[in-house]
Design a protein around this motif. Structure first.
Motif, PDB file in Angstrom:
ATOM      1  N   SER A 184       0.859  -1.182   0.000  1.00 19.30           N
ATOM      2  CA  SER A 184       0.000   0.000   0.000  1.00 19.30           C
ATOM      3  C   SER A 184       0.900   1.237   0.000  1.00 19.30           C
ATOM      4  CB  SER A 184      -0.900   0.003   1.237  1.00 19.30           C
ATOM      5  OG  SER A 184      -0.132   0.107   2.423  1.00 19.30           O
ATOM      6  N   TYR A 236       3.977  -5.959   7.186  1.00 25.86           N
ATOM      7  CA  TYR A 236       4.221  -4.537   7.013  1.00 25.86           C
ATOM      8  C   TYR A 236       5.726  -4.291   6.985  1.00 25.86           C
ATOM      9  CZ  TYR A 236       4.502  -5.132  12.081  1.00 25.86           C
ATOM     10  OH  TYR A 236       4.816  -5.597  13.338  1.00 25.86           O
ATOM     11  N   GLU A 292      -0.690   0.843  -6.161  1.00 25.69           N
ATOM     12  CA  GLU A 292       0.108   0.071  -5.223  1.00 25.69           C
ATOM     13  C   GLU A 292       1.327  -0.466  -5.970  1.00 25.69           C
ATOM     14  OE1 GLU A 292      -3.008  -1.863  -2.084  1.00 25.69           O
ATOM     15  OE2 GLU A 292      -2.905  -2.812  -4.055  1.00 25.69           O
ATOM     16  N   ARG A 346      -5.851  -2.292  -4.564  1.00 24.25           N
ATOM     17  CA  ARG A 346      -6.576  -3.557  -4.393  1.00 24.25           C
ATOM     18  C   ARG A 346      -6.775  -4.272  -5.727  1.00 24.25           C
ATOM     19  NH1 ARG A 346      -5.318  -4.778   0.330  1.00 24.25           N
ATOM     20  NH2 ARG A 346      -6.755  -6.553   0.108  1.00 24.25           N
ATOM     21  N   ARG A 400      -5.099 -10.582   0.801  1.00 27.63           N
ATOM     22  CA  ARG A 400      -5.186  -9.981   2.128  1.00 27.63           C
ATOM     23  C   ARG A 400      -3.808  -9.589   2.631  1.00 27.63           C
ATOM     24  NH1 ARG A 400      -3.396 -12.602   6.620  1.00 27.63           N
ATOM     25  NH2 ARG A 400      -3.252 -14.875   6.681  1.00 27.63           N
ATOM     26  N   ASN A 401      -3.797  -8.658   3.597  1.00 29.81           N
ATOM     27  CA  ASN A 401      -2.539  -8.220   4.185  1.00 29.81           C
ATOM     28  C   ASN A 401      -1.939  -9.333   5.043  1.00 29.81           C
ATOM     29  OD1 ASN A 401      -2.994  -5.721   3.035  1.00 29.81           O
ATOM     30  ND2 ASN A 401      -3.721  -4.776   4.927  1.00 29.81           N
ATOM     31  N   ARG A 429       0.447  -7.088   1.154  1.00 30.56           N
ATOM     32  CA  ARG A 429      -0.498  -8.171   0.912  1.00 30.56           C
ATOM     33  C   ARG A 429       0.042  -9.115  -0.152  1.00 30.56           C
ATOM     34  NH1 ARG A 429      -3.927  -7.450  -3.718  1.00 30.56           N
ATOM     35  NH2 ARG A 429      -3.775  -5.357  -4.633  1.00 30.56           N
ATOM     36  N   SER A 480       1.657  -1.439   4.598  1.00 31.76           N
ATOM     37  CA  SER A 480       1.150  -2.800   4.738  1.00 31.76           C
ATOM     38  C   SER A 480       1.485  -3.579   3.474  1.00 31.76           C
ATOM     39  CB  SER A 480      -0.360  -2.802   4.990  1.00 31.76           C
ATOM     40  OG  SER A 480      -1.046  -2.222   3.892  1.00 31.76           O
ATOM     41  N   ASN A 510       2.383 -10.617  10.081  1.00 33.11           N
ATOM     42  CA  ASN A 510       1.383 -10.483  11.122  1.00 33.11           C
ATOM     43  C   ASN A 510       1.350 -11.745  11.988  1.00 33.11           C
ATOM     44  OD1 ASN A 510       0.584  -7.986  10.085  1.00 33.11           O
ATOM     45  ND2 ASN A 510      -0.923  -8.927   8.715  1.00 33.11           N
TER      46      ASN A 510
END
Length: 275
Positions: free
Chosen positions: A50, A99, A60, A271, A95-96, A91, A89, A115
């Motif tokens: 992002s 980071y 992105e 996205r 999905r993420n 992905r 972040s 994460n």
């Protein structure tokens, strides 16, 4: 070949120092069920940042994830610095999973912390086809002075997938010395793992940092220099090689004149699909 093991990311205190000191974590045997353990990153998978990319606003940065490294502060994924911004972040496809925590000059790799509940495996795969060289399991890394002109090597990237070619020489690019090979490289391949598969097994060589848009030649940062830069080691399915000193080029490596080199970053809508 040893049974592949999972490299589980340790989530610790966020460290913003440019020279982050990384640490090892315990490994658990066997592959985990991704539906139970969360996202499972492999070198060669997409990393989409992002607020990243080379354009401003509405895009992105879509690039390729590199190897997993570790040291005194945990385990991190290498991602291309030019494709990301600090604290961005990250992905995969949908999905993420992490980071950006550090971007250290002059190395072209940033550090991605995953994460909680997400994992990383030191197993290389082609993001376009899912194919792997051998079992895909990395058994170690090759010192810079063994990566000589004429050696056949391969790389993975979300732009051009699995391509191979021979090392032709070195080039200075944005403060770092890169090795270049005649392996097709294109937009989105920045950060992708470079490797060699031979009688010694599948070994990490480095990560893609630049390409020549005219010839599509790819250039990479040797992994030894990246490990030295971050004071890190490379988890693998072979013997522990520890934290290396700064490396040297192989004797007789020619320097190339490639004035048109650029970073192969791909910009996509926010996205959006990276394919």
């Amino acid at each position: 070949m040893n049974t592949p093991v999972i490299i589980r990311t340790a989530i610790g205190t966020l460290i913003c120092s440019a020279l982050i000191a990384m640490s090892g974590v315990a490994a658990s045997p066997g592959f985990a069920d991704e539906t139970q353990s969360g996202y499972a990153f492999l070198p060669g998978d997409p990393v989409i940042f992002s607020n990243g990319g080379t354009a401003s606003g509405g895009v992105e940065g879509a690039c390729t994830g590199g190897y997993v490294i570790r040291g005194d502060s945990g385990v991190f994924i290498l991602g291309p610095k030019a494709c990301s911004v600090i604290f961005s972040s990250v992905r995969g496809s949908d999905r993420n999973f992490g980071y950006v925590v550090s971007k250290s000059e002059p190395d072209g790799n940033a550090l991605i912390r995953e994460n909680p509940g997400d994992d990383a495996f030191q197993v290389v795969r082609d993001p376009l086809t899912g194919a792997q060289p051998g079992t895909g399991a990395i058994v170690g890394w090759m010192p810079s002075d063994q990566q000589s002109a004429g050696m056949l090597i391969g790389k993975m990237g979300i732009g051009t997938g699995w391509t191979e070619g021979r090392i032709v020489g070195a080039v200075d690019f944005r403060g770092q010395t890169l090795l270049c090979a005649e392996m097709k490289t294109g937009l989105g391949d920045a950060g992708g793992p470079v490797w060699r598969n031979d009688a010694n097994g599948l070994r990490a060589l480095g990560t893609i940092q630049a390409f020549d848009p005219v010839t599509t030649m790819g250039c990479y940062r040797p992994i030894q220099e990246t490990l030295w830069n971050y004071g890190a080691s490379l988890p693998s399915f072979g013997p522990d090689q520890g934290r290396p000193p700064f490396g040297q080029l192989a004797p007789g490596t020619p320097y190339l004149d490639l004035p048109g080199l650029a970073v192969p970053v791909k910009n996509i809508p926010v996205r959006g699909d990276w394919h």
